[in-house]
Design an enzyme around this catalytic site. Structure first.
Site, PDB file in Angstrom:
ATOM      1  N   ASP A  37      -0.268 -11.953  -2.763  1.00 42.57           N
ATOM      2  CA  ASP A  37      -0.944 -10.708  -2.366  1.00 42.57           C
ATOM      3  C   ASP A  37      -0.998 -10.718  -0.846  1.00 42.57           C
ATOM      4  O   ASP A  37      -0.733 -11.739  -0.206  1.00 42.57           O
ATOM      5  CB  ASP A  37      -2.361 -10.667  -2.974  1.00 42.57           C
ATOM      6  CG  ASP A  37      -3.153  -9.429  -2.542  1.00 42.57           C
ATOM      7  OD1 ASP A  37      -2.542  -8.344  -2.412  1.00 42.57           O
ATOM      8  OD2 ASP A  37      -4.361  -9.541  -2.306  1.00 42.57           O
ATOM      9  N   SER A  38      -1.393  -9.590  -0.279  1.00 43.26           N
ATOM     10  CA  SER A  38      -1.584  -9.529   1.171  1.00 43.26           C
ATOM     11  C   SER A  38      -2.700 -10.473   1.613  1.00 43.26           C
ATOM     12  O   SER A  38      -2.760 -10.875   2.759  1.00 43.26           O
ATOM     13  CB  SER A  38      -1.960  -8.104   1.579  1.00 43.26           C
ATOM     14  OG  SER A  38      -3.163  -7.726   0.920  1.00 43.26           O
ATOM     15  N   CYS A  65      -6.372  -1.172  -6.301  1.00 40.20           N
ATOM     16  CA  CYS A  65      -6.089  -2.222  -5.307  1.00 40.20           C
ATOM     17  C   CYS A  65      -6.733  -3.491  -5.837  1.00 40.20           C
ATOM     18  O   CYS A  65      -7.889  -3.464  -6.292  1.00 40.20           O
ATOM     19  CB  CYS A  65      -6.694  -1.827  -3.968  1.00 40.20           C
ATOM     20  SG  CYS A  65      -6.691  -3.148  -2.736  1.00 40.20           S
ATOM     21  N   HIS A  78      -7.962  -6.020  -4.535  1.00 40.24           N
ATOM     22  CA  HIS A  78      -9.211  -6.447  -3.877  1.00 40.24           C
ATOM     23  C   HIS A  78     -10.446  -5.805  -4.512  1.00 40.24           C
ATOM     24  O   HIS A  78     -11.521  -6.391  -4.533  1.00 40.24           O
ATOM     25  CB  HIS A  78      -9.179  -6.056  -2.394  1.00 40.24           C
ATOM     26  CG  HIS A  78      -8.314  -6.941  -1.546  1.00 40.24           C
ATOM     27  ND1 HIS A  78      -6.947  -6.877  -1.570  1.00 40.24           N
ATOM     28  CD2 HIS A  78      -8.628  -7.900  -0.641  1.00 40.24           C
ATOM     29  CE1 HIS A  78      -6.453  -7.760  -0.707  1.00 40.24           C
ATOM     30  NE2 HIS A  78      -7.451  -8.396  -0.139  1.00 40.24           N
ATOM     31  N   GLU A 103     -11.939  -9.681   1.924  1.00 38.33           N
ATOM     32  CA  GLU A 103     -11.336 -10.849   2.590  1.00 38.33           C
ATOM     33  C   GLU A 103     -12.409 -11.783   3.135  1.00 38.33           C
ATOM     34  O   GLU A 103     -12.212 -12.984   3.222  1.00 38.33           O
ATOM     35  CB  GLU A 103     -10.426 -10.393   3.744  1.00 38.33           C
ATOM     36  CG  GLU A 103      -9.118  -9.795   3.290  1.00 38.33           C
ATOM     37  CD  GLU A 103      -8.243 -10.789   2.555  1.00 38.33           C
ATOM     38  OE1 GLU A 103      -7.932 -11.844   3.116  1.00 38.33           O
ATOM     39  OE2 GLU A 103      -7.880 -10.510   1.399  1.00 38.33           O
ATOM     40  N   CYS A 118      -0.476  -7.143  -6.076  1.00 42.80           N
ATOM     41  CA  CYS A 118      -0.819  -6.212  -5.010  1.00 42.80           C
ATOM     42  C   CYS A 118      -0.155  -4.876  -5.327  1.00 42.80           C
ATOM     43  O   CYS A 118       1.074  -4.817  -5.481  1.00 42.80           O
ATOM     44  CB  CYS A 118      -0.290  -6.761  -3.687  1.00 42.80           C
ATOM     45  SG  CYS A 118      -0.539  -5.672  -2.284  1.00 42.80           S
TER      46      CYS A 118
HETATM   47  N1  DGL Z   1      -4.529  -5.982  -2.562  1.00 40.09           N
HETATM   48  C1  DGL Z   1      -3.565  -5.036  -2.204  1.00 40.09           C
HETATM   49  C2  DGL Z   1      -3.393  -3.912  -3.206  1.00 40.09           C
HETATM   50  O1  DGL Z   1      -3.547  -4.127  -4.345  1.00 40.09           O
HETATM   51  C3  DGL Z   1      -3.412  -4.581  -0.804  1.00 40.09           C
HETATM   52  C4  DGL Z   1      -4.577  -4.506   0.075  1.00 40.09           C
HETATM   53  C5  DGL Z   1      -4.114  -4.415   1.497  1.00 40.09           C
HETATM   54  O2  DGL Z   1      -3.639  -5.431   1.985  1.00 40.09           O
HETATM   55  O3  DGL Z   1      -4.202  -3.330   2.095  1.00 40.09           O
HETATM   56  O4  DGL Z   1      -3.056  -2.817  -2.898  1.00 40.09           O
END
Ligand code: DGL
Length: 262
Positions: free
Chosen positions: A10-11, A183, A185, A151, A73
């Site tokens: 993931d990012s 997302c 997160h 984060e 992600c």
């Molecule tokens: N967790 C990621 C997603 O599902 C990306 C969040 C990000 O880095 O902007 O989209």
């Protein structure tokens, strides 16, 4: 003797939500996770950049022995999954906002999707709406700032609450009775989102659906009891140790991602 090896990236730390769901479905699998923390958030980056990063993280995970690759992600899936599938010899599991399940859940016919700018403006998301959005109204809400709160493992502080209120408010005001967490997160903010939306609103998250797909692709093999989990980051492994422990639990060791050429 290790079990099936699954590589996940993931990012940043948001994909731990998917990793956790995979762990529950396939407890014997050996899991390798990479957080591209040096480049988080992906949500405001260009697709070419995300494609390059995704390829490089995928190559690293394959070098660790991954037999299945999971793009945990939505933003990276939208930008990079077709390229990864074309280039790699292992199955690639990606993810997208749960618009289809939302169409089944909504009673008002109005669905709110919370995601990154990158996901919402992607061709893949437009295609998803074309496929499943007919007959319902889809309200979209970009959520800048929320990824950063996760984060930092700040899941209920004042700033996090205010951001959630700011993003959920317009969706409710627009009549949405179903909210899609588009997302990875945002999984960690689900309690806050649900509290803000109230008990009559359905909040949909895709972590377990992705894990189910991973189990299907992996063929649900008979695995030894407990697989290992290893963690790498392209960011500062020392600083991120605490948020990792906060989101994953226990005392996982975070290793710096070796520099990759190119
Ligand atoms: N967790 C990621 C997603 O599902 C990306 C969040 C990000 O880095 O902007 O989209």
């Amino acid at each position: 003797m290790g079990g099936m090896k699954i590589g996940v990236f993931d990012s940043g730390l948001g994909g731990l939500s998917v990793l956790g769901a995979i762990r529950r479905r396939l407890p014997g699998a050996d899991l390798d996770y990479v957080a591209d923390s040096a480049h988080v958030p992906y949500g405001d980056k260009g697709e070419d950049f995300i494609r390059e990063r995704s390829r490089s993280l995928a190559d690293f995970l394959l070098a660790q022995g991954a037999e299945v690759l999971v793009v945990a992600c939505n933003t990276a899936t939208a930008a990079a999954v077709p390229n990864l599938r074309a280039a790699l010899a292992v199955p690639v599991v990606g993810m997208e906002p749960a618009v289809k399940p939302a169409t089944l859940a909504t009673r008002t016919g109005i669905v709110g999707v919370m995601a990154t700018v990158g996901t919402l403006k992607s061709a893949r998301f437009a295609a998803l709406l074309d496929r499943f959005g007919a007959g319902i109204q889809v309200l979209t809400q970009a959520c800048p700032g929320l990824v950063e709160q996760v984060e930092a493992a700040d899941l209920e502080g004042r700033e996090t609450r205010q951001l959630v209120q700011r993003f959920v408010g317009p969706l409710l005001a627009g009549g949405a009775d179903t909210l899609v967490l588009g997302c990875t997160h945002f999984h960690f903010l689900r309690p806050l989102v649900q509290a803000e939306a109230g008990p009559d609103v359905t909040v949909i998250d895709t972590a377990d659906a992705v894990a189910r797909q991973v189990a299907r692709v992996a063929g649900s093999p008979e695995l030894p009891a407990a697989g290992r989990a290893r963690f790498w980051t392209s960011g500062d492994a020392v600083t991120l140790q605490r948020p990792l422990a906060g989101l994953w639990g226990g005392m996982p060791r975070l290793m710096p991602l070796p520099e990759t050429p190119g």
